[in-house]
Design an enzyme around this catalytic site. Structure first.
Site, short mmCIF file in Angstrom:
data_model
loop_
_atom_site.label_atom_id
_atom_site.label_comp_id
_atom_site.label_asym_id
_atom_site.label_seq_id
_atom_site.Cartn_x
_atom_site.Cartn_y
_atom_site.Cartn_z
N HIS A 200 3.01 -4.64 4.25
CA HIS A 200 3.03 -5.06 5.64
C HIS A 200 2.46 -6.50 5.70
O HIS A 200 1.70 -6.99 4.61
CB HIS A 200 1.93 -4.30 6.48
CG HIS A 200 2.34 -2.98 6.72
ND1 HIS A 200 3.49 -2.63 7.41
CD2 HIS A 200 2.08 -1.76 6.04
CE1 HIS A 200 3.80 -1.34 7.23
NE2 HIS A 200 2.77 -0.74 6.65
N ASP B 124 -5.26 -10.18 0.34
CA ASP B 124 -4.11 -11.02 0.44
C ASP B 124 -3.22 -11.02 -0.97
O ASP B 124 -3.74 -11.25 -1.91
CB ASP B 124 -4.22 -12.51 1.06
CG ASP B 124 -2.90 -13.09 1.34
OD1 ASP B 124 -2.15 -12.40 1.86
OD2 ASP B 124 -3.05 -14.47 1.05
N HIS B 125 -1.82 -10.62 -0.57
CA HIS B 125 -1.03 -10.72 -1.77
C HIS B 125 -1.44 -9.73 -2.81
O HIS B 125 -1.44 -9.83 -3.98
CB HIS B 125 -0.75 -11.96 -2.22
CG HIS B 125 0.42 -12.71 -1.50
ND1 HIS B 125 -0.05 -13.21 -0.27
CD2 HIS B 125 1.59 -12.74 -1.63
CE1 HIS B 125 1.00 -13.64 0.28
NE2 HIS B 125 1.95 -13.56 -0.64
N HIS C 155 4.84 0.33 -0.41
CA HIS C 155 5.76 -0.43 0.56
C HIS C 155 4.75 -1.49 1.06
O HIS C 155 3.44 -1.71 0.41
CB HIS C 155 6.29 0.33 1.82
CG HIS C 155 5.08 1.03 2.69
ND1 HIS C 155 4.43 2.08 2.33
CD2 HIS C 155 4.83 0.57 3.95
CE1 HIS C 155 3.69 2.36 3.17
NE2 HIS C 155 3.88 1.55 4.05
N HIS D 50 0.94 -1.30 -0.08
CA HIS D 50 -0.06 -0.01 0.00
C HIS D 50 0.92 1.27 -0.01
O HIS D 50 2.03 1.24 0.14
CB HIS D 50 -1.06 -0.02 1.19
CG HIS D 50 -0.44 0.40 2.52
ND1 HIS D 50 -1.44 1.17 3.23
CD2 HIS D 50 0.73 0.52 2.99
CE1 HIS D 50 -0.43 1.47 4.43
NE2 HIS D 50 0.85 1.05 4.37
N CYS E 134 5.80 6.80 4.32
CA CYS E 134 4.62 6.03 3.94
C CYS E 134 3.90 6.47 2.50
O CYS E 134 2.92 5.59 1.98
CB CYS E 134 3.49 5.98 4.86
SG CYS E 134 4.15 5.35 6.39
N GLU F 227 -0.88 -3.34 12.01
CA GLU F 227 -0.32 -3.03 10.64
C GLU F 227 1.40 -3.53 11.05
O GLU F 227 1.87 -4.21 10.14
CB GLU F 227 -0.34 -1.67 10.56
CG GLU F 227 0.27 -1.18 9.10
CD GLU F 227 0.06 0.28 8.81
OE1 GLU F 227 -1.01 0.74 8.18
OE2 GLU F 227 0.80 1.03 9.59
#
Lengths: 135, 135, 135, 135, 135, 135
Positions: free
Chosen positions: B42, B80-81, B40, B15, B34, B125
């Site tokens: 998480h 996810d992913h 980047h 994100h 950010c 996060e």
């Protein structure tokens, strides 16, 4: 649309549990090995919870960078790598139990947060002993 | 006799934090690293809490298998992913802060749970930054 | 009297797994959802192990402050909140699997440590997938 | 000035989920592999939260040593290294789901705590499945 | 350029420690409450380490998806939600201590891995008791 | 058929890092806030690894109860809730760095273990700083 955000920080400190108005015998009886006059210590894990409305422009309740800096300035710089009983003014009269440390941290942070934000403190003295204030 | 049950799941996503109505300068000032336009990411840890009466026949508030399948279907299969900003429709207009992701997850799950069950979302996060919705 | 000391740090980054010499079909077949062209991401936990004699004057193998600063300078400043594929030169030709990231971190740190110190890297991509280099 | 204190303990036990009023087919359908007649088991992590005023003399809500001894006496000595279905009287009629175990622990501890203290139980059956009572 | 990769999985099982060639008295003396004839249980955390050269095309020592599927097929499908003593053939003659379970898991996985890969098993019976095989 | 078993214990202690042969200035320069004359402290997590053949009768390398009792007697009873510099004889001449504490723990336990068992100490001063001896 209120959300709580949490920021986890830590500090390492020495302390002893002691009530100066009691005899040594009474202190030993109540606080046991935690009363050791030569101190012992902990890795304190501190979790600060701030609750409020999400700002529509930022998507933040509060910028965690700002919160982290505030915790550093108000708490860590005073408590980290210190002897709580000897070097932290708040505990010269107040027994540094996890309960009292959590209340003190709340009192240190509260004036620096906007009035419409709620504040709660979680303090882990060990992985197995921790407190929450206010309850 | 109300009990809360918690189910922990996780997803990995890319994100960036960005407000398209702001200048790049303003975005960098507020969101710092950010805001990186290349993203980047998480490992998000998601904890879903469901509160209700314990069923006398099963001893369950809700079968965690059913809850886990629901989270997979409504949340993990979408998040996810993935790149939250580019690939998840909810964040095409909404800044994917932890606060906004938690609210979105609540909105995705709420319609699929019985009305007499309460729902709360905890989203980590990182180990040090997490949120709770509703507060 | 050799002792190993470990220092744990972390960074958050986006990446994708991709072999540019393969067809898209082959990449999808081998790397699955990790091949997503829009990237996904992780909270990488990095543990650096340094092994050597304990210095008689300091009681240290190496000052963890010095080690931590070195990791920050050589690794975190390059990797944290970055897209590994697009922004970190080492992964422009090299697939950023956990294995290759760990080898790269070792290569970045090795020249900055005294020859009589051994170096090992542990990298956690998730809590369930991690690597160690050299084996 | 109410504070909550938490004490974490653990016990290991065997159990199976089973409703004796149902057919075997129904039990298998609802409880799946948790219905295995030969039992399976868990490392249960138990967190007990006690809320009350901080005592001005001790700085304690309750001495965690006293709380820990109480948990040992009332819960661990009955549950640890036992088969919950066969050996713990409370679960001879009651299905030992996490929900029901947490309610039972609350009922075992409640009579031994001062009336002005609140009590809450958190029980982790696994790292990913846990409950809270009362909600 | 050898790297070790680790994959963490878990299973829940009932067991008891017992040597059928000993008297009950001897079993109780040696194994204490772990000898309970009605069984107790654990959440076993299993970490499998595979060491080998990094494949230049994939950047993998072994695809963790393949490793995870292998662990599921060879270990979890046999052990999870089972009574190790009664239902898992390997422990009908062999005492299911953490040591023996780890050796058994190694023996189950070894034939399915390429000869040039090394294999090591870490098994956590609890957070405080764990084993490694081969040493 | 050698297996390693690990037992995790913990103790809380106060300490300071200090070399009495150095000036105060030099001590401050090298040890920074860890040199605080009023001490600070830690929750030390201690992991003891014992390696040996599995006994065919018990299925144990060593009974973890025996190992745990030995650690309590030799280490915890001397170190827990103590000031390492003032109250633990080994650190009256020796700087209580994690490295030196780990070596000392090894020296305390080694004579009490059978010669054909290997011994290794892991000591966590914090979650992010830890050591292993022998390397």
């Amino acid at each position: 649309m209120k959300v709580s955000i949490f920021r986890k920080e830590h500090f390492n400190a020495a302390h002893r549990l002691h009530n100066p108005q009691w005899t040594d015998e009474m202190n030993t009886k109540v606080f046991g090995k935690c009363n050791n006059p030569n101190f012992h210590g902990h890795n304190y894990e501190l979790v600060v919870r701030v609750t409020g409305e999400v700002n529509a422009d930022t998507g933040y309740v509060i910028d965690t960078k700002i919160l982290s800096d505030l915790i550093k300035e108000q708490v860590l710089d005073r408590f980290d790598h210190r002897n709580l009983n000897l070097e932290v003014e708040y505990f010269k009269q107040l027994n540094p139990t996890a309960e009292n440390i959590a209340i003190t941290i709340w009192q240190l942070l509260r004036p620096h947060l906007n009035q419409n934000l709620d504040l709660k403190i979680f303090l882990y003295e060990t992985e197995r002993n921790f407190v929450e204030f206010p309850a």
